[in-house]
Design a protein around this motif. Structure first.
Motif, mmCIF file in Angstrom:
data_model
loop_
_atom_site.group_PDB
_atom_site.id
_atom_site.type_symbol
_atom_site.label_atom_id
_atom_site.label_comp_id
_atom_site.label_asym_id
_atom_site.label_seq_id
_atom_site.Cartn_x
_atom_site.Cartn_y
_atom_site.Cartn_z
ATOM 1 N N ARG A 196 12.002 18.125 15.607
ATOM 2 C CA ARG A 196 12.375 19.463 16.062
ATOM 3 C C ARG A 196 11.200 20.240 16.647
ATOM 4 N NH1 ARG A 196 16.717 21.669 11.518
ATOM 5 N NH2 ARG A 196 18.297 20.067 11.908
ATOM 6 N N ASN A 197 9.991 19.747 16.415
ATOM 7 C CA ASN A 197 8.805 20.411 16.962
ATOM 8 C C ASN A 197 8.345 19.815 18.285
ATOM 9 O OD1 ASN A 197 8.512 22.299 14.880
ATOM 10 N ND2 ASN A 197 7.480 20.807 13.579
ATOM 11 N N THR A 198 9.176 18.979 18.900
ATOM 12 C CA THR A 198 8.836 18.417 20.207
ATOM 13 C C THR A 198 8.576 19.553 21.202
ATOM 14 O OG1 THR A 198 10.196 16.464 19.783
ATOM 15 C CG2 THR A 198 9.649 16.913 22.081
ATOM 16 N N THR A 199 7.541 19.403 22.000
ATOM 17 C CA THR A 199 7.144 20.448 22.949
ATOM 18 C C THR A 199 8.234 20.681 23.994
ATOM 19 O OG1 THR A 199 4.838 19.818 22.651
ATOM 20 C CG2 THR A 199 5.347 21.143 24.584
ATOM 21 N N ILE A 200 8.457 21.948 24.325
ATOM 22 C CA ILE A 200 9.457 22.340 25.332
ATOM 23 C C ILE A 200 8.727 23.043 26.473
ATOM 24 C CG2 ILE A 200 11.433 23.858 25.798
ATOM 25 C CD1 ILE A 200 12.178 23.492 22.789
ATOM 26 N N SER A 201 9.024 22.626 27.710
ATOM 27 C CA SER A 201 8.417 23.269 28.875
ATOM 28 C C SER A 201 9.514 23.706 29.841
ATOM 29 C CB SER A 201 7.463 22.298 29.579
ATOM 30 O OG SER A 201 6.894 22.922 30.717
ATOM 31 N N VAL A 202 9.414 24.939 30.332
ATOM 32 C CA VAL A 202 10.396 25.486 31.279
ATOM 33 C C VAL A 202 9.699 25.748 32.606
ATOM 34 C CG1 VAL A 202 12.132 27.265 31.698
ATOM 35 C CG2 VAL A 202 11.592 26.593 29.345
ATOM 36 N N ILE A 203 10.266 25.204 33.685
ATOM 37 C CA ILE A 203 9.703 25.389 35.022
ATOM 38 C C ILE A 203 10.807 25.810 35.983
ATOM 39 C CG2 ILE A 203 7.782 23.778 34.728
ATOM 40 C CD1 ILE A 203 9.469 21.651 36.135
ATOM 41 N N LYS A 204 10.385 26.367 37.111
ATOM 42 C CA LYS A 204 11.337 26.798 38.130
ATOM 43 C C LYS A 204 11.219 25.928 39.374
ATOM 44 C CE LYS A 204 11.533 31.619 36.607
ATOM 45 N NZ LYS A 204 11.301 33.038 36.973
ATOM 46 N N GLN A 205 12.337 25.809 40.077
ATOM 47 C CA GLN A 205 12.372 25.035 41.321
ATOM 48 C C GLN A 205 11.288 25.522 42.274
ATOM 49 O OE1 GLN A 205 16.186 25.071 43.328
ATOM 50 N NE2 GLN A 205 15.216 24.702 45.310
ATOM 51 N N GLY A 206 10.544 24.585 42.848
ATOM 52 C CA GLY A 206 9.491 24.919 43.793
ATOM 53 C C GLY A 206 8.132 25.104 43.154
ATOM 54 N N LEU A 207 8.077 25.199 41.812
ATOM 55 C CA LEU A 207 6.808 25.389 41.107
ATOM 56 C C LEU A 207 6.547 24.237 40.137
ATOM 57 C CD1 LEU A 207 7.160 29.214 40.345
ATOM 58 C CD2 LEU A 207 5.703 28.153 42.084
ATOM 59 N N GLU A 208 7.017 23.052 40.488
ATOM 60 C CA GLU A 208 6.880 21.909 39.591
ATOM 61 C C GLU A 208 5.422 21.447 39.522
ATOM 62 O OE1 GLU A 208 10.900 21.833 41.633
ATOM 63 O OE2 GLU A 208 8.816 21.896 42.327
ATOM 64 N N PRO A 209 4.859 21.290 38.324
ATOM 65 C CA PRO A 209 3.496 20.768 38.189
ATOM 66 C C PRO A 209 3.484 19.253 38.374
ATOM 67 C CG PRO A 209 4.414 21.181 36.024
ATOM 68 C CD PRO A 209 5.447 21.636 37.014
ATOM 69 N N ALA A 210 2.296 18.690 38.585
ATOM 70 C CA ALA A 210 2.161 17.245 38.776
ATOM 71 C C ALA A 210 2.668 16.483 37.558
ATOM 72 C CB ALA A 210 0.695 16.900 39.044
ATOM 73 N N THR A 211 2.569 17.090 36.372
ATOM 74 C CA THR A 211 3.010 16.429 35.137
ATOM 75 C C THR A 211 4.521 16.205 35.114
ATOM 76 O OG1 THR A 211 2.900 18.658 34.201
ATOM 77 C CG2 THR A 211 1.118 17.145 33.638
ATOM 78 N N PHE A 212 5.252 17.006 35.880
ATOM 79 C CA PHE A 212 6.708 16.844 36.005
ATOM 80 C C PHE A 212 7.036 15.948 37.190
ATOM 81 C CE2 PHE A 212 10.834 18.249 37.753
ATOM 82 C CZ PHE A 212 11.642 18.092 36.641
#
Length: 814
Positions: free
Chosen positions: A689-705
């Motif tokens: 339940r402690n798995t990291t959560i990341s929220v991003i928006k279209q057009g601002l995707e980081p290289a990690t995504f």
């Protein structure tokens, strides 16, 4: 007899090659089917015979019929699709899948023949996956084959003047013809095409609560129809039917009588929520087939043994049959039939998906339901000491693997957050976090146009819920203000980039935040590289030690203690965390002063470090209802699966990504985090339940995504047209010319579920759930509102309270 194909093919029965018809045994048609070549083949069941469906008719199904789909592809390759070239796969691991699809209006003789023919094909090809598909409840694998659309039509003896089609689907449009042209098929959540063939007109009817994704699918379908000059398109909004032009309103009223208009607030079986996962063991005793419940979830891979058949049950979400490699051929072939018997005994609905897989060949969607498949084989990468963001932008796959956007040398600001004190900036960030505190960090990297930000929200393991909620609220607000990637992390599951920011020297100490650490404390060293290493405090006593680890005793004279079974990597990491002059002592070489610092000699054991599990990536539409995650999974996903009309959840194992499309229904960052949290909390495999959560928006995707996808194209959505523009083009009009009310912009009238006036005049106890008793008028459709109150909702809102109440009383809505 005719079918109404939509949108390209009209008034033709699919003409299958007569030479491809099977005899009654079904054996001839399957005789030369390859087992080790990529292939996609479809047969339609006619009586007891199987007839090959031509490639240009694949993806079109008749609701009165049953079909068999046979698909073979390389295990690590793309999923099969209609018209794919046949390619030899002898030197490659393959996936052979058989699906038999049953139409909603199919009789039992035909469905039985489909099951029989599928079993014959299975016995000949030894398929790894055998699935029973029911119309409207198709599996993600089945849907993923049809990359353009899936169309389900009814068989007509004569060409109808008008037909209704419901538009649904997630990754691709699903177009389903409805039984008759009547209001009984309409709900607020539907997108429906009312096709008046005799006039060459299509009304695109949009339910008030319809999914933007379904609207987009409808527009795409109608665009292809428009390109073929197949008539005129008129957009009609739920409850606004009377605002159409006089001619269009008259035509719409002829096909759908407004006097019997009833639009349901929702549609039955629109969502089939999963039940808690359960494991059953199947066995044959005294000639009778027995199914015994073994356990509730989470289910481990080791719970399944090679000599047995098991059922993995998720209620209405589906049942998987797992067949061990030592099970005899008869039990293997009968697994789906026995699972169907189980479903009937459980009194599940008839369309519940049923699938069978065999040991060693489990598909990703089945493996995701269980834990303990394979330990992670991933080793940390050796990276340059320092590197710019461009280094990772040019190597997105590496960025995704190590979860780094840069070398951590960007600009950072750290706050500790408490409900009582609010945000308090940490003036001197010494790289020490405290387990009873929550922290928020704003990190900036890159330059000029490529400057990006990340907001980290870190929760200490002993922090209180009020502080965690306050920290998340602050992080979401900061992320919105700076257009930053939001990362919610918990102690023990720190994201690699957060550790990299501190150059692998982050210390996590017990207690509440303080400006300087205690004079004496003991930490255990974890990790081997700057993006995996940290130090976590342990109680200051001998029993905290561990032979497999390295510890640092911070005091007036710091000491590094190395367990006899510790690794060279851990010892090297300790050098980053401890002062350079700290002596290193090995287990068994301690002096009396060392033990005195720990309160005396004591016994200690070996603490096993958690080994991660190898997890596949899974993409879902991000959707929760009533506290359950009900988003549909997309198999074989690619970048173009990220349609901007919705929010997507990508489970990458160590990180849960939430991607917000530009044209999706408005959703706050906090709501996205809550949806991802529901996904983790209700996951059938009992995810951490402690798995990291990341929220991003279209057009601002980081290289990690970006690195999680093959061949990412930054310009893919550059010319993407939103639904409103599509409507303008479809209706051949200017955006400004649309006949529409102004109430949407000035009131929240359209946010209320609509009901017929007669229903709203009921006593409060008899009203539908969710009706605001004090504002019954808001639950009227726009057309009914105008008819009753003779004014727009926006005008009504401006009236004095006493006048509104008098008008409502006169209408029987008070």
């Amino acid at each position: 007899m005719t079918t109404v194909m939509y949108p390209e093919i009209l008034n033709t029965v699919p003409q299958d090659d007569k030479n491809c018809r099977s005899d009654d045994s079904g054996g001839e048609v399957f005789r030369n089917i390859p087992k080790n070549s990529s292939i996609f083949r479809v047969w339609r069941i006619e009586g007891l015979r199987a007839t090959v469906v031509s490639s240009n008719n694949m993806g079109l199904f008749l609701s009165e019929s049953a079909y068999i789909v046979y698909a073979v592809s390389a295990k690590d390759g793309a999923l099969p699709y209609p018209g794919m070239p046949i390619k030899d796969l002898k030197d490659t691991s393959v996936v052979r899948a058989i699906h038999f699809w049953i139409g909603a209006n199919c009789d039992s003789t035909v469905s039985g023949a489909a099951a029989l023919r599928a079993a014959e094909l299975d016995s000949q090809t030894s398929a790894m996956i055998l699935t029973r598909e029911a119309q409207g409840r198709e599996s993600p694998r089945f849907l993923a084959y049809f990359r353009q659309r899936l169309v389900v039509e009814n068989l007509h003896h004569e060409s109808p003047d008008c037909t209704l089609h419901r538009v649904s689907g997630v990754a691709v449009p699903i177009l389903t013809e409805l039984k008759r042209v009547h209001w009984e098929h309409f709900s607020c959540r539907d997108v429906i095409l009312v096709d008046v063939h005799s006039k060459g007109v299509v009304f695109l009817w949009l339910g008030s609560l319809s999914d933007p994704l379904h609207k987009r699918h409808a527009a795409s379908l109608l665009e292809s129809r428009k390109e073929n000059n197949n008539g005129r398109v008129i957009v009609v909004e739920d409850g606004y039917e009377q605002t159409l032009s006089a001619n269009d309103r008259e035509l719409f009223s002829i096909v759908l009588d407004p006097s019997v208009r009833v639009v349901a607030p929702d549609r039955q079986h629109r969502v089939n929520p999963p039940s808690p996962i359960k494991l059953y063991k199947c066995s044959e005793q005294s000639g009778k087939y027995k199914v015994a419940e073994l356990k509730s979830g989470p289910i481990l891979r080791d719970d399944l043994t090679s000599g047995s058949v098991y059922l993995v049950d998720r209620g209405e979400a589906g049942v998987w049959g797992w067949v061990g490699r030592d099970v005899n051929a008869r039990e293997r072939l009968e697994a789906v039939r026995n699972a169907r018997g189980f479903i009937k005994k459980k009194d599940y609905s008839d369309g519940v998906p049923v699938a069978r897989t065999t040991e060693g060949h489990e598909p990703a969607e089945m493996k995701a339901l269980l834990r303990g498949w394979e330990p992670s084989k991933m080793r940390p990468l050796t990276l340059p000491v320092s590197f710019e963001p461009d280094y990772m932008n040019e190597r997105p796959r590496m960025a995704a693997e190590c979860q780094l956007v840069d070398d951590g040398s960007g600009e950072r600001t750290l706050w500790r957050v408490e409900l009582k004190e609010g945000m308090v900036q940490v003036e001197e960030d010494k790289g020490i976090y405290y387990a009873e505190t929550c922290y928020v960090m704003l990190y900036k990297y890159g330059q000029g146009r490529r400057c990006r930000s990340i907001v980290y929200c870190w929760e200490g393991v002993h922090s209180v819920k009020m502080d965690r909620d306050a920290a998340l609220t602050v992080a979401c607000r900061l992320s919105e203000e700076t257009n930053a990637q939001l990362v919610k992390a918990a102690q023990g599951r720190e994201p690699p980039h957060l550790l990299q920011i501190y150059d692998g020297k982050l210390k996590i100490l017990a207690g509440r935040h303080r400006n300087s650490p205690p004079k004496k404390y003991l930490v255990r060293v974890f990790g081997s590289t700057p993006y995996t290493s940290k130090a976590v405090e342990r109680p200051l006593r001998a029993s905290s030690l561990d032979s497999s680890a390295v510890f640092i005793l911070f005091s007036g004279a710091p000491i590094v203690w190395c367990g006899g079974k510790s690794t060279g990597d851990a010892r090297q990491t300790s050098r980053r965390l401890a002062p350079r002059n700290a002596p290193l002592i090995t287990e068994g070489k301690e002096n009396d002063d060392f033990w005195a610092e720990l309160g005396g000699i004591g016994a200690y054991s070996t603490e096993t470090e958690e080994v991660g599990e190898e997890l596949d990536k899974h993409l879902f539409q991000c959707c929760t209802e009533n506290g359950l995650f009900v988003g549909e999974q997309i198999l074989g996903f690619r970048q173009n699966s990220l349609i901007p009309e919705t929010v997507w959840l990508l489970d990458a194992g160590s990180m849960i990504w939430v991607w917000i499309g530009k044209f999706s229904n408005p959703r706050t960052l906090q709501e996205c985090v809550e949806d991802a949290t529901v996904y983790l909390y209700t996951h059938p495999a009992g995810r951490n339940r402690n798995t990291t959560i990341s929220v991003i928006k279209q057009g601002l995707e980081p290289a990690t995504f970006i690195g999680l996808f093959d061949n990412w194209n930054h310009n893919l959505l550059r010319d993407y047209k939103p639904f409103e523009i599509f409507c303008t083009l479809l209706e051949d009009r200017d955006q400004s010319a649309r006949t529409q009310t102004t109430s949407k912009a000035t009131t929240d009238f359209d946010n209320y579920i609509k009901y017929p006036p007669a229903m709203l005049k009921s006593e409060p106890d008899n009203l539908p759930a969710g009706v605001d008793v004090r504002r019954k008028e808001m639950h009227l459709t726009y057309d009914n509102f105008i008819a009753i109150f003779k004014m727009e909702p926006a005008e009504f809102e401006k009236l004095p309270t006493w006048k509104r109440q008098r008008l409502k009383q006169a209408a029987g809505l008070f």
